[in-house]
Design a protein around this motif. Structure first.
Motif, PDB file in Angstrom:
ATOM      1  N   TYR A  28     106.749  -4.126  23.212  1.00 28.80           N
ATOM      2  CA  TYR A  28     105.753  -4.299  24.255  1.00 28.80           C
ATOM      3  C   TYR A  28     104.495  -3.495  23.959  1.00 28.80           C
ATOM      4  CZ  TYR A  28     109.426  -6.491  26.895  1.00 28.80           C
ATOM      5  OH  TYR A  28     110.422  -7.327  27.291  1.00 28.80           O
ATOM      6  N   ALA A  29     104.536  -2.711  22.918  1.00 26.56           N
ATOM      7  CA  ALA A  29     103.404  -1.835  22.594  1.00 26.56           C
ATOM      8  C   ALA A  29     102.460  -2.513  21.609  1.00 26.56           C
ATOM      9  CB  ALA A  29     103.924  -0.530  21.991  1.00 26.56           C
ATOM     10  N   ARG A  30     101.239  -2.066  21.597  1.00 22.99           N
ATOM     11  CA  ARG A  30     100.271  -2.548  20.621  1.00 22.99           C
ATOM     12  C   ARG A  30     100.390  -1.690  19.373  1.00 22.99           C
ATOM     13  NH1 ARG A  30      99.790  -3.577  26.014  1.00 22.99           N
ATOM     14  NH2 ARG A  30      98.207  -5.123  26.422  1.00 22.99           N
ATOM     15  N   SER A  66     105.334   5.339  16.655  1.00 23.20           N
ATOM     16  CA  SER A  66     105.083   5.567  15.223  1.00 23.20           C
ATOM     17  C   SER A  66     103.595   5.523  14.891  1.00 23.20           C
ATOM     18  CB  SER A  66     105.826   4.526  14.388  1.00 23.20           C
ATOM     19  OG  SER A  66     105.337   3.235  14.692  1.00 23.20           O
ATOM     20  N   ASN A  67     102.792   5.029  15.795  1.00 24.44           N
ATOM     21  CA  ASN A  67     101.353   4.905  15.552  1.00 24.44           C
ATOM     22  C   ASN A  67     100.659   6.234  15.304  1.00 24.44           C
ATOM     23  OD1 ASN A  67     100.700   2.224  15.489  1.00 24.44           O
ATOM     24  ND2 ASN A  67     100.279   2.072  17.655  1.00 24.44           N
ATOM     25  N   TYR A  68     101.057   7.285  15.990  1.00 23.23           N
ATOM     26  CA  TYR A  68     100.336   8.553  15.925  1.00 23.23           C
ATOM     27  C   TYR A  68     100.263   9.083  14.495  1.00 23.23           C
ATOM     28  CZ  TYR A  68      98.593  13.052  17.485  1.00 23.23           C
ATOM     29  OH  TYR A  68      97.815  14.145  17.683  1.00 23.23           O
ATOM     30  N   ARG A  69     101.389   9.121  13.807  1.00 23.85           N
ATOM     31  CA  ARG A  69     101.435   9.650  12.440  1.00 23.85           C
ATOM     32  C   ARG A  69     100.611   8.765  11.492  1.00 23.85           C
ATOM     33  NH1 ARG A  69     106.416   9.481  12.131  1.00 23.85           N
ATOM     34  NH2 ARG A  69     106.723   7.688  10.809  1.00 23.85           N
ATOM     35  N   LEU A  70     100.751   7.461  11.624  1.00 22.33           N
ATOM     36  CA  LEU A  70      99.996   6.549  10.770  1.00 22.33           C
ATOM     37  C   LEU A  70      98.503   6.609  11.056  1.00 22.33           C
ATOM     38  CD1 LEU A  70     102.353   3.454  10.843  1.00 22.33           C
ATOM     39  CD2 LEU A  70     101.905   4.956   8.893  1.00 22.33           C
ATOM     40  N   LEU A  71      98.144   6.739  12.317  1.00 24.88           N
ATOM     41  CA  LEU A  71      96.730   6.833  12.675  1.00 24.88           C
ATOM     42  C   LEU A  71      96.071   8.055  12.058  1.00 24.88           C
ATOM     43  CD1 LEU A  71      96.544   5.695  16.376  1.00 24.88           C
ATOM     44  CD2 LEU A  71      95.494   4.615  14.399  1.00 24.88           C
ATOM     45  N   ARG A  72      96.781   9.173  12.035  1.00 21.07           N
ATOM     46  CA  ARG A  72      96.225  10.375  11.399  1.00 21.07           C
ATOM     47  C   ARG A  72      95.909  10.098   9.942  1.00 21.07           C
ATOM     48  NH1 ARG A  72     100.185  14.883  13.237  1.00 21.07           N
ATOM     49  NH2 ARG A  72     100.730  14.655  11.075  1.00 21.07           N
ATOM     50  N   PRO A  96      95.456  10.245  23.712  1.00 21.49           N
ATOM     51  CA  PRO A  96      95.705  11.024  22.491  1.00 21.49           C
ATOM     52  C   PRO A  96      95.495  10.216  21.216  1.00 21.49           C
ATOM     53  CG  PRO A  96      97.410  11.476  24.092  1.00 21.49           C
ATOM     54  CD  PRO A  96      96.579  10.354  24.643  1.00 21.49           C
ATOM     55  N   TYR A  97      95.746   8.919  21.277  1.00 22.20           N
ATOM     56  CA  TYR A  97      95.535   8.091  20.094  1.00 22.20           C
ATOM     57  C   TYR A  97      94.049   7.983  19.769  1.00 22.20           C
ATOM     58  CZ  TYR A  97     100.405   6.862  20.474  1.00 22.20           C
ATOM     59  OH  TYR A  97     101.769   6.936  20.512  1.00 22.20           O
ATOM     60  N   ALA A  98      93.222   7.976  20.775  1.00 20.53           N
ATOM     61  CA  ALA A  98      91.781   7.917  20.556  1.00 20.53           C
ATOM     62  C   ALA A  98      91.287   9.184  19.876  1.00 20.53           C
ATOM     63  CB  ALA A  98      91.059   7.709  21.887  1.00 20.53           C
ATOM     64  N   SER A  99      91.799  10.331  20.293  1.00 20.70           N
ATOM     65  CA  SER A  99      91.325  11.596  19.726  1.00 20.70           C
ATOM     66  C   SER A  99      91.769  11.786  18.281  1.00 20.70           C
ATOM     67  CB  SER A  99      91.790  12.771  20.584  1.00 20.70           C
ATOM     68  OG  SER A  99      93.193  12.832  20.603  1.00 20.70           O
ATOM     69  N   VAL A 100      92.780  11.078  17.843  1.00 20.04           N
ATOM     70  CA  VAL A 100      93.182  11.129  16.437  1.00 20.04           C
ATOM     71  C   VAL A 100      92.141  10.424  15.579  1.00 20.04           C
ATOM     72  CG1 VAL A 100      94.875  10.261  14.763  1.00 20.04           C
ATOM     73  CG2 VAL A 100      95.645  11.283  16.886  1.00 20.04           C
ATOM     74  N   LEU A 101      91.608   9.339  16.083  1.00 20.00           N
ATOM     75  CA  LEU A 101      90.674   8.527  15.308  1.00 20.00           C
ATOM     76  C   LEU A 101      89.234   9.011  15.361  1.00 20.00           C
ATOM     77  CD1 LEU A 101      91.911   4.936  16.143  1.00 20.00           C
ATOM     78  CD2 LEU A 101      91.918   6.034  13.904  1.00 20.00           C
ATOM     79  N   ALA A 102      88.801   9.516  16.506  1.00 23.67           N
ATOM     80  CA  ALA A 102      87.382   9.821  16.676  1.00 23.67           C
ATOM     81  C   ALA A 102      87.190  11.199  17.291  1.00 23.67           C
ATOM     82  CB  ALA A 102      86.731   8.764  17.566  1.00 23.67           C
TER      83      ALA A 102
END
Length: 135
Positions: A28-30, A66-72, A96-102
């Motif tokens: 259900y997640a993106r 699993s996105n957080y680690r890959l996004l970093r 938190p996912y936004a702050s990893v990218l930008a």
């Protein structure tokens, strides 16, 4: 594969409803990490380092864990390629996912996709001004 026929919709609310009801396979997640990886591959891997580049990521809803680690990992690659990443979080998106990218100043929050449309011009102006200042 999913298909949305916008010709069947008579107003913004019905289009928005169709977009919000898209099913995502296997969860259900993106998968934001896959989208960033694809953008990096399609647009930035073959681009010279001296070319001005910007990536605008629009995030809505929850992400897979699993996105957080890959996004970093992809954020580091984008920085090395001199890509300025701007993130727009919509509604209850996980920030938190936004702050990893930008960086913080490159993160914008809007309450809905409708309000995103009204702020698109301001976002474009902000990105252009930032890039002119840095180069």
């Amino acid at each position: 594969r999913q298909e949305i026929k916008f010709t069947d919709s008579r107003d913004f609310a019905s289009v928005n409803s169709k977009i919000n009801n898209i099913r995502y396979p296997n969860s259900y997640a993106r998968n934001l990490a896959s989208a960033v990886r694809a953008a990096n591959w399609q647009f930035f891997t073959k681009s010279p380092i001296y070319v001005h580049k910007a990536l605008i990521v629009i995030v809505g809803g929850r992400q897979s864990s699993s996105n957080y680690r890959l996004l970093r990992r992809y954020a580091v690659r984008l920085r090395r390629a001199n890509v300025f990443v701007h993130v727009v979080t919509v509604g209850n998106a996980e920030r938190p996912y936004a702050s990893v990218l930008a960086r913080r100043k490159h993160i914008m929050h809007v309450r809905s996709f409708k309000s995103l449309i009204s702020k698109a011009r301001a976002l474009g102006r902000q990105i252009c001004e930032e890039m002119v200042r840095l180069y």
